[in-house]
Scaffold this motif. Structure first.
Motif, PDB file in Angstrom:
ATOM      1  N   ARG A 172      -8.642  -2.547 -10.840  1.00  0.00           N
ATOM      2  CA  ARG A 172      -9.288  -1.582  -9.896  1.00  0.00           C
ATOM      3  C   ARG A 172      -8.414  -1.283  -8.666  1.00  0.00           C
ATOM      4  O   ARG A 172      -7.537  -2.137  -8.196  1.00  0.00           O
ATOM      5  CB  ARG A 172     -10.531  -2.299  -9.177  1.00  0.00           C
ATOM      6  CG  ARG A 172     -11.293  -1.583  -8.482  1.00  0.00           C
ATOM      7  CD  ARG A 172     -12.675  -2.233  -8.051  1.00  0.00           C
ATOM      8  NE  ARG A 172     -13.618  -2.299  -9.226  1.00  0.00           N
ATOM      9  CZ  ARG A 172     -14.896  -2.592  -9.106  1.00  0.00           C
ATOM     10  NH1 ARG A 172     -15.500  -2.788  -8.194  1.00  0.00           N
ATOM     11  NH2 ARG A 172     -15.583  -2.730 -10.503  1.00  0.00           N
ATOM     12  N   PHE A 173      -8.356  -0.106  -8.320  1.00  0.00           N
ATOM     13  CA  PHE A 173      -7.734   0.174  -7.019  1.00  0.00           C
ATOM     14  C   PHE A 173      -8.394   1.217  -6.161  1.00  0.00           C
ATOM     15  O   PHE A 173      -9.696   1.900  -6.681  1.00  0.00           O
ATOM     16  CB  PHE A 173      -6.484   1.249  -7.618  1.00  0.00           C
ATOM     17  CG  PHE A 173      -5.656   0.947  -8.490  1.00  0.00           C
ATOM     18  CD1 PHE A 173      -4.288   0.220  -8.175  1.00  0.00           C
ATOM     19  CD2 PHE A 173      -5.829   0.942  -9.905  1.00  0.00           C
ATOM     20  CE1 PHE A 173      -3.397  -0.150  -9.132  1.00  0.00           C
ATOM     21  CE2 PHE A 173      -4.887   0.581 -10.804  1.00  0.00           C
ATOM     22  CZ  PHE A 173      -3.880  -0.205 -10.490  1.00  0.00           C
ATOM     23  N   THR A 174      -8.129   1.043  -5.052  1.00  0.00           N
ATOM     24  CA  THR A 174      -9.130   1.986  -4.040  1.00  0.00           C
ATOM     25  C   THR A 174      -8.293   3.315  -4.003  1.00  0.00           C
ATOM     26  O   THR A 174      -7.264   3.586  -4.489  1.00  0.00           O
ATOM     27  CB  THR A 174      -8.398   1.381  -2.420  1.00  0.00           C
ATOM     28  OG1 THR A 174      -7.414   1.819  -2.113  1.00  0.00           O
ATOM     29  CG2 THR A 174      -8.958   0.117  -2.177  1.00  0.00           C
ATOM     30  N   LEU A 175      -9.092   4.404  -3.716  1.00  0.00           N
ATOM     31  CA  LEU A 175      -8.939   5.408  -3.859  1.00  0.00           C
ATOM     32  C   LEU A 175      -7.586   5.969  -3.123  1.00  0.00           C
ATOM     33  O   LEU A 175      -6.467   6.628  -3.505  1.00  0.00           O
ATOM     34  CB  LEU A 175      -9.840   6.464  -3.322  1.00  0.00           C
ATOM     35  CG  LEU A 175      -9.889   8.062  -3.939  1.00  0.00           C
ATOM     36  CD1 LEU A 175     -10.105   7.883  -5.505  1.00  0.00           C
ATOM     37  CD2 LEU A 175     -11.125   8.710  -3.442  1.00  0.00           C
ATOM     38  N   ASP A 176      -7.306   5.288  -1.907  1.00  0.00           N
ATOM     39  CA  ASP A 176      -5.901   5.510  -1.134  1.00  0.00           C
ATOM     40  C   ASP A 176      -4.846   5.059  -1.771  1.00  0.00           C
ATOM     41  O   ASP A 176      -3.871   5.535  -1.860  1.00  0.00           O
ATOM     42  CB  ASP A 176      -6.088   4.800   0.242  1.00  0.00           C
ATOM     43  CG  ASP A 176      -7.182   5.871   1.254  1.00  0.00           C
ATOM     44  OD1 ASP A 176      -7.141   6.902   1.071  1.00  0.00           O
ATOM     45  OD2 ASP A 176      -7.421   5.163   2.265  1.00  0.00           O
ATOM     46  N   ALA A 177      -5.085   3.928  -2.403  1.00  0.00           N
ATOM     47  CA  ALA A 177      -4.079   3.020  -3.104  1.00  0.00           C
ATOM     48  C   ALA A 177      -3.671   3.885  -4.583  1.00  0.00           C
ATOM     49  O   ALA A 177      -2.464   4.143  -4.602  1.00  0.00           O
ATOM     50  CB  ALA A 177      -4.519   1.967  -3.665  1.00  0.00           C
ATOM     51  N   ILE A 178      -4.536   4.413  -5.513  1.00  0.00           N
ATOM     52  CA  ILE A 178      -4.180   5.360  -6.459  1.00  0.00           C
ATOM     53  C   ILE A 178      -3.511   6.543  -5.965  1.00  0.00           C
ATOM     54  O   ILE A 178      -2.565   7.131  -6.869  1.00  0.00           O
ATOM     55  CB  ILE A 178      -5.233   5.303  -7.473  1.00  0.00           C
ATOM     56  CG1 ILE A 178      -4.628   5.732  -8.953  1.00  0.00           C
ATOM     57  CG2 ILE A 178      -6.104   6.267  -6.748  1.00  0.00           C
ATOM     58  CD1 ILE A 178      -4.027   4.834  -9.608  1.00  0.00           C
ATOM     59  N   ARG A 179      -3.971   7.083  -4.906  1.00  0.00           N
ATOM     60  CA  ARG A 179      -3.287   8.289  -4.459  1.00  0.00           C
ATOM     61  C   ARG A 179      -1.826   8.188  -4.067  1.00  0.00           C
ATOM     62  O   ARG A 179      -0.883   8.799  -4.222  1.00  0.00           O
ATOM     63  CB  ARG A 179      -4.156   8.750  -3.490  1.00  0.00           C
ATOM     64  CG  ARG A 179      -3.792  10.246  -2.926  1.00  0.00           C
ATOM     65  CD  ARG A 179      -4.522  10.739  -1.607  1.00  0.00           C
ATOM     66  NE  ARG A 179      -5.838  10.432  -1.593  1.00  0.00           N
ATOM     67  CZ  ARG A 179      -6.754  11.297  -2.025  1.00  0.00           C
ATOM     68  NH1 ARG A 179      -6.291  12.417  -2.830  1.00  0.00           N
ATOM     69  NH2 ARG A 179      -8.121  11.015  -2.148  1.00  0.00           N
ATOM     70  N   GLY A 180      -1.700   7.032  -3.337  1.00  0.00           N
ATOM     71  CA  GLY A 180      -0.371   6.725  -2.939  1.00  0.00           C
ATOM     72  C   GLY A 180       0.690   6.308  -4.022  1.00  0.00           C
ATOM     73  O   GLY A 180       1.745   6.529  -4.220  1.00  0.00           O
ATOM     74  N   ILE A 181       0.141   5.481  -5.162  1.00  0.00           N
ATOM     75  CA  ILE A 181       1.014   5.083  -6.353  1.00  0.00           C
ATOM     76  C   ILE A 181       1.565   6.336  -7.050  1.00  0.00           C
ATOM     77  O   ILE A 181       2.639   6.473  -7.526  1.00  0.00           O
ATOM     78  CB  ILE A 181       0.281   4.212  -7.041  1.00  0.00           C
ATOM     79  CG1 ILE A 181       0.088   2.730  -6.355  1.00  0.00           C
ATOM     80  CG2 ILE A 181       1.119   3.913  -8.467  1.00  0.00           C
ATOM     81  CD1 ILE A 181      -0.817   1.929  -7.115  1.00  0.00           C
ATOM     82  N   LEU A 182       0.368   7.133  -7.315  1.00  0.00           N
ATOM     83  CA  LEU A 182       0.684   8.496  -7.806  1.00  0.00           C
ATOM     84  C   LEU A 182       1.781   9.316  -7.239  1.00  0.00           C
ATOM     85  O   LEU A 182       2.031  10.349  -7.777  1.00  0.00           O
ATOM     86  CB  LEU A 182      -0.466   9.309  -8.420  1.00  0.00           C
ATOM     87  CG  LEU A 182      -1.457   8.651  -9.481  1.00  0.00           C
ATOM     88  CD1 LEU A 182      -2.863   9.439  -9.592  1.00  0.00           C
ATOM     89  CD2 LEU A 182      -0.870   8.538 -10.634  1.00  0.00           C
ATOM     90  N   GLY A 183       1.765   9.358  -5.861  1.00  0.00           N
ATOM     91  CA  GLY A 183       2.662  10.157  -5.219  1.00  0.00           C
ATOM     92  C   GLY A 183       2.060  11.307  -4.767  1.00  0.00           C
ATOM     93  O   GLY A 183       2.627  12.292  -4.455  1.00  0.00           O
ATOM     94  N   VAL A 184       0.618  11.375  -4.441  1.00  0.00           N
ATOM     95  CA  VAL A 184       0.019  12.604  -4.148  1.00  0.00           C
ATOM     96  C   VAL A 184       0.458  12.764  -2.454  1.00  0.00           C
ATOM     97  O   VAL A 184       0.155  11.991  -1.917  1.00  0.00           O
ATOM     98  CB  VAL A 184      -1.551  12.615  -4.163  1.00  0.00           C
ATOM     99  CG1 VAL A 184      -2.082  13.897  -3.617  1.00  0.00           C
ATOM    100  CG2 VAL A 184      -1.722  12.383  -5.599  1.00  0.00           C
ATOM    101  N   PRO A 185       1.145  13.896  -2.424  1.00  0.00           N
ATOM    102  CA  PRO A 185       1.441  14.254  -0.914  1.00  0.00           C
ATOM    103  C   PRO A 185       0.263  14.066   0.090  1.00  0.00           C
ATOM    104  O   PRO A 185      -0.802  14.505  -0.287  1.00  0.00           O
ATOM    105  CB  PRO A 185       1.925  15.575  -1.058  1.00  0.00           C
ATOM    106  CG  PRO A 185       2.315  15.873  -2.426  1.00  0.00           C
ATOM    107  CD  PRO A 185       1.387  15.142  -3.218  1.00  0.00           C
ATOM    108  N   LYS A 186       0.549  13.808   1.265  1.00  0.00           N
ATOM    109  CA  LYS A 186      -0.524  13.770   2.361  1.00  0.00           C
ATOM    110  C   LYS A 186      -1.042  14.848   2.634  1.00  0.00           C
ATOM    111  O   LYS A 186      -0.435  16.158   2.643  1.00  0.00           O
ATOM    112  CB  LYS A 186       0.227  13.332   3.649  1.00  0.00           C
ATOM    113  CG  LYS A 186       0.345  11.433   3.364  1.00  0.00           C
ATOM    114  CD  LYS A 186       0.976  11.078   4.858  1.00  0.00           C
ATOM    115  CE  LYS A 186       1.004   9.706   4.977  1.00  0.00           C
ATOM    116  NZ  LYS A 186       1.641   9.176   5.907  1.00  0.00           N
TER     117      LYS A 186
END
Length: 333
Positions: A172-186
């Motif tokens: 399980r990942f937080t939404l912020d964590a999975i976004r960060g790992i995938l490298g989604v730009p801010k």
């Protein structure tokens, strides 16, 4: 006598796969990278592997990094992004979880000749992280170069890191964590629906098609909003080489749909029939889609000439595709 702990550096790459320390899989990009950047970085890590934890410089040919592209421009751009990239790595410090911020690539020098060399360094803090690593992902080269987005490549690396854990089949990942790992730009893909549509769903589809694992990512809500995701994976069974070739072909067709016309493959010439039995239709499709502009039958003739006097390949279709990749790298259009 205490048993020696098993380290990532004890694992060796082979002809079909490379090794990536687990700490460099689940990293958080502070500076966004591209798909090409990530592929090139994996190649730099592999090239340096034998002495990656040592304070030495490493040398690689630009042709290896260039692949089938005809220009070195993208190499320089990627190297500069990797030099300036800062990532956050999950580590243990004094027995406690911590975040370490490091640069991915140190100083380097690039020969200006098109067929020249590049010398580069791995930063000291990163060398220490790699030296202490005990978890790794084994990445298949064919898969790494077939995936069409950085989100798919990152997800593939995440699954390869976890796939052989007998005691675990989900995380399980937080939404912020999975976004960060995938490298989604801010500021990009800020809503769950957009993130799912543009990044997660296509990545899950590609990784499930091309890798040894099936993958699912399901949303978890807190109240009315999605706050976490759960990633689940399981190994495929009963897959044949023909299945894999067909999957590569389908995904390759999708990834290149905007640049490759859907025209029938020309008939295999009679003169080539004298050199050996035809390969699978899906194999020729895969070759054409991966390497547009090349004469797939001419390259087959080169491959068959190269194999003369050698032991027959156990999987001729895979061997031909591997030869084609090297041929395209050495003979760019």
């Amino acid at each position: 006598m205490a048993e020696k702990s098993y380290k990532t550096l004890d694992v060796k790459p082979n002809a079909e796969s490379l090794i990536k320390p687990g700490e460099l899989v689940d990293l958080i990009e502070v500076t966004p990278l591209t798909l090409t950047d990530r592929r090139i970085y994996n190649q730099l890590l592999e090239n340096a592997w034998e002495a990656i934890d040592k304070p030495v410089t490493h040398v690689i040919s630009k042709a290896q990094l260039r692949g089938s592209h005809n220009s070195n421009d993208r190499i320089g751009d990627s190297i500069e992004r990797l030099m300036s990239a800062i990532v956050k790595v999950q580590v243990v410090w004094d027995g406690e979880p911590a975040v370490e911020r490091v640069q991915l690539l140190g100083g380097n020098i690039e020969g200006l000749r098109r067929d020249g060399l590049m010398e580069y360094e791995i930063p000291p803090r990163l060398r220490k992280i790699i030296a202490n690593s005990q978890v790794f992902a084994r990445l298949q080269r064919e898969v790494m170069f077939a995936l069409s987005s950085k989100y798919a490549l990152t997800l593939y690396e995440m699954v390869q890191k976890r796939g052989n854990l007998r005691w675990k089949a989900s995380e399980r990942f937080t939404l912020d964590a999975i976004r960060g790992i995938l490298g989604v730009p801010k500021g990009k893909l800020t809503s769950w629906s957009n993130l799912k549509l543009r990044a997660i769903d296509p990545a899950v589809q590609e990784v499930s098609a091309l890798s040894d694992f099936m993958v699912e990512i399901e949303p978890i809500k807190t109240g009315r909003s999605v706050s976490h995701v759960e990633m689940r994976w399981w190994r495929k069974s009963g897959e044949t080489a023909a299945d894999r070739a067909l999957q590569f072909s389908k995904m390759g067709r999708k990834a290149r749909a905007e640049t490759v016309l859907e025209t029938p493959i020309p008939a295999r010439p009679d003169w080539l029939a004298r050199k050996g039995a035809a390969l699978m239709t899906e194999t020729y499709e895969t070759a054409r889609l991966r390497h547009p502009g090349y004469d797939i039958y001419f390259v087959e003739s080169e491959w068959r000439a190269w194999t003369e006097g050698r032991a027959p390949a156990r999987d001729p279709d895979r061997a031909y595709l591997a030869f084609f990749r090297r041929f395209a790298e050495e003979n760019p259009l």
